[in-house]
Design an enzyme around this catalytic site. Structure first.
Site, mmCIF file in Angstrom:
data_model
loop_
_atom_site.group_PDB
_atom_site.id
_atom_site.type_symbol
_atom_site.label_atom_id
_atom_site.label_comp_id
_atom_site.label_asym_id
_atom_site.label_seq_id
_atom_site.Cartn_x
_atom_site.Cartn_y
_atom_site.Cartn_z
ATOM 1 N N TRP A 50 80.509 -18.938 -40.375
ATOM 2 C CA TRP A 50 79.612 -18.017 -39.658
ATOM 3 C C TRP A 50 79.122 -16.958 -40.632
ATOM 4 C CZ3 TRP A 50 81.994 -21.043 -36.184
ATOM 5 C CH2 TRP A 50 81.423 -21.179 -34.908
ATOM 6 N N GLN A 127 72.319 -13.661 -38.121
ATOM 7 C CA GLN A 127 73.241 -12.613 -37.659
ATOM 8 C C GLN A 127 73.076 -11.354 -38.517
ATOM 9 O OE1 GLN A 127 77.126 -14.526 -37.715
ATOM 10 N NE2 GLN A 127 77.242 -14.421 -35.482
ATOM 11 N N ASP A 194 77.774 -10.858 -28.514
ATOM 12 C CA ASP A 194 77.223 -11.824 -27.555
ATOM 13 C C ASP A 194 77.040 -11.357 -26.108
ATOM 14 O OD1 ASP A 194 77.805 -13.144 -29.894
ATOM 15 O OD2 ASP A 194 78.858 -14.815 -28.950
ATOM 16 N N TYR A 387 85.541 -9.890 -24.231
ATOM 17 C CA TYR A 387 84.755 -9.994 -25.461
ATOM 18 C C TYR A 387 84.102 -8.656 -25.834
ATOM 19 C CZ TYR A 387 82.759 -13.478 -28.760
ATOM 20 O OH TYR A 387 82.417 -14.217 -29.869
ATOM 21 N N TRP A 388 82.758 -8.518 -25.764
ATOM 22 C CA TRP A 388 82.106 -7.266 -26.187
ATOM 23 C C TRP A 388 81.865 -6.313 -25.020
ATOM 24 C CZ3 TRP A 388 81.581 -5.634 -31.126
ATOM 25 C CH2 TRP A 388 81.756 -6.586 -32.133
ATOM 26 N N GLU A 431 91.124 -11.117 -32.802
ATOM 27 C CA GLU A 431 89.670 -10.951 -32.833
ATOM 28 C C GLU A 431 89.295 -9.591 -32.202
ATOM 29 O OE1 GLU A 431 87.840 -14.116 -30.674
ATOM 30 O OE2 GLU A 431 85.893 -13.859 -31.642
ATOM 31 N N GLN A 446 92.229 -13.852 -36.817
ATOM 32 C CA GLN A 446 90.791 -13.864 -37.065
ATOM 33 C C GLN A 446 90.536 -13.381 -38.500
ATOM 34 O OE1 GLN A 446 88.954 -15.184 -34.903
ATOM 35 N NE2 GLN A 446 86.852 -14.517 -35.280
HETATM 36 C C1 DGY Z 1 80.266 -18.186 -30.231
HETATM 37 O O1 DGY Z 1 80.153 -19.407 -30.193
HETATM 38 O O2 DGY Z 1 81.058 -17.551 -29.540
HETATM 39 C C2 DGY Z 1 79.481 -17.431 -31.192
HETATM 40 O O3 DGY Z 1 79.586 -16.068 -31.028
HETATM 41 C C3 DGY Z 1 78.051 -17.863 -31.254
HETATM 42 O O4 DGY Z 1 77.734 -17.664 -32.544
#
Ligand code: DGY
Length: 462
Positions: A50, A127, A194, A387-388, A431, A446
């Site tokens: 990534w 990104q 995301d 997540y975010w 993460e 991570q």
């Molecule tokens: C994912 O697959 O979770 C990524 O963030 C997309 O790049």
């Protein structure tokens, strides 16, 4: 024989167990996630390379093995598109089957666009451009070492400079046809954040059409599916992918027809900071004056445009939805974008620090560690485990720490550095972390978490 990351940066030797401690543990995470010349973001959830993960990883690797750090970025730049775009995923042909979706076939980048490389395959997105900062770190960490190492780092700088320039040129033109100074993203995945509520309103307006069937593999790699984006969000992510593919990843076509076109302030601020790094690289390699002037112009324009996206009530900077013609009024860590871009007057700096220290972020009374949640706990869209939408991300802490240092706020920066290292010593290299309990979430071990730990450790006595 498997190569162990070598703090001296030169020799290969067999891997062996090391004593406990954040630094050796972080080095161990990077070593285990390293298939050879690049690093998987996580052991199983992310089996490919990534883009911005790799840049952070290189930044950490620079403290262990300068040569390996260079390889990390060289391997990413080898997949740069003809347009200058650095793809957000470079697919690993050796990844286990059914380990990650959407796969290379779903993106079909090389099949629909002659700008895309075909070996290895890549995704069609990009990104945040932290890469120049990592390249500069590799150069900086080589200083004061033996002459050979400095010479190799100089060669790397010379080879990488034109690639970085092409990347930034792509972002300042194709991704900013208005010449506004802000980068347009086509997908929440391009932001790197995301499922942040930053994207909720724009995503809600996306009508999902006839979506080819798919299976999510991401959910089987985390302890609890609630840590990851929802199925509804995934349908929209996948639909946007279909639309980009239909546009053959052609920027002009996308700009005409795509429903998700957002000026991303965090992405844009990282570009300003990366341009500062690029300016130093340009000086070190003796780049022509016109190129150096171009880069300075990008820095100035970027800062000015971020200033225009300032919300005086929230005391944060806001993304701007080009389709809806309005800002996304939600408090997330992205709002600290002007701090990352730097060059602030004292009033703006004070306002940002006040927001950072307030109960809306790092001053929230229930926090396990005084670190800013990815989304303010005072926002309706806040979720502490998703997540975010609320968890604390070590990589976001790194960005704030680094930015605070650059604006001369060293005491505050040190508080973030200490708290981040304490969090990692307690919860490992997750993460992301639940902000109130400190529980590690998402993918364990991570790579970029380990990498930023190495950079934070290198900056202090521990
Ligand atoms: C994912 O697959 O979770 C990524 O963030 C997309 O790049």
């Amino acid at each position: 024989m498997r190569r162990e990351l070598d703090p001296e940066g030169a020799t290969a030797r067999p891997a062996r167990e090391k004593p406990a401690g954040v630094r050796p543990q972080a080095a161990g995470v990077l070593r285990r996630n390293d298939p050879e010349h690049w690093t998987k973001p996580g052991p199983s959830l992310y089996p490919h390379q990534w883009s911005w993960d790799s840049a952070f990883i290189a930044l950490g690797l620079a403290h262990l093995d300068n040569h390996r750090a260079k390889r990390e970025l060289e391997s990413l730049f080898a997949s740069q598109w003809a347009t200058g775009k650095l793809p957000h995923i470079v697919f690993n042909p050796d990844a286990p089957p059914q380990s990650y979706f959407p796969d290379a076939e779903r993106w079909s980048s090389a099949a629909v666009s002659s700008d895309a490389p075909s070996s290895p395959h890549t995704s069609g997105l990009c990104q945040p451009p932290i890469h120049a900062v990592a390249v500069l770190r590799i150069w900086e960490t080589a200083q004061g070492k033996d002459e050979r190492r400095v010479e190799l780092a100089r060669d790397f700088l010379r080879d990488t400079y034109p690639r970085l320039l092409a990347w930034h040129l792509y972002l300042t033109t194709a991704r900013d046809p208005e010449g506004s100074g802000l980068v347009t993203i086509y997908h929440p995945w391009e932001s790197g954040t995301d499922n942040s509520p930053r994207w909720d309103a724009t995503l809600e307006a996306v009508e999902v059409g006839d979506l080819p069937p798919y299976t999510r593999y991401d959910l089987k790699h985390v302890a609890d599916p609630s840590h990851r984006p929802t199925d509804e969000e995934y349908n929209r992510y996948l639909w946007l992918l279909e639309l980009l593919k239909k546009a053959r990843y052609d920027e002009a076509t996308i700009y005409e027809s795509h429903p998700f076109l957002v000026k991303d302030v965090l992405f844009s601020a990282i570009l300003v900071a990366a341009n500062e790094a690029l300016s130093k690289i340009a000086a070190a390699v003796g780049a022509p004056d016109e190129e150096r002037a171009l880069i300075e112009g990008w820095i100035e324009r970027g800062r000015k445009s971020l200033d225009e996206r300032w919300d005086p009530d929230l005391k944060l900077c806001l993304d701007y939805d080009l389709r809806a013609g309005k800002p996304a009024r939600v408090r997330t860590v992205a709002g600290f974008a002007p701090l990352i871009a730097g060059g602030l007057d004292s009033k703006r700096l004070q306002d940002l620090l006040e927001t950072l220290d307030s109960p809306a972020f790092a001053g929230h009374p229930r926090l396990r560690w005084p670190l800013p949640p990815s989304t303010s706990p005072e926002e309706p869209g806040f979720h502490p485990r998703s997540y975010w939408r609320g968890p604390i991300w070590p990589v976001a802490n790194w960005l704030l720490w680094w930015s605070l240092l650059r604006v001369g706020e060293s005491e505050r920066a040190e508080r973030i550095r200490r708290a981040t290292l304490d969090q990692l010593a307690d919860g490992g290299f997750a993460e992301y972390f639940e902000p109130f309990t400190g529980e590690p979430l998402g993918s364990p071990d991570q790579s970029w978490t380990a990498a930023v730990a190495l950079d934070l450790l290198a900056a202090g006595s521990g």
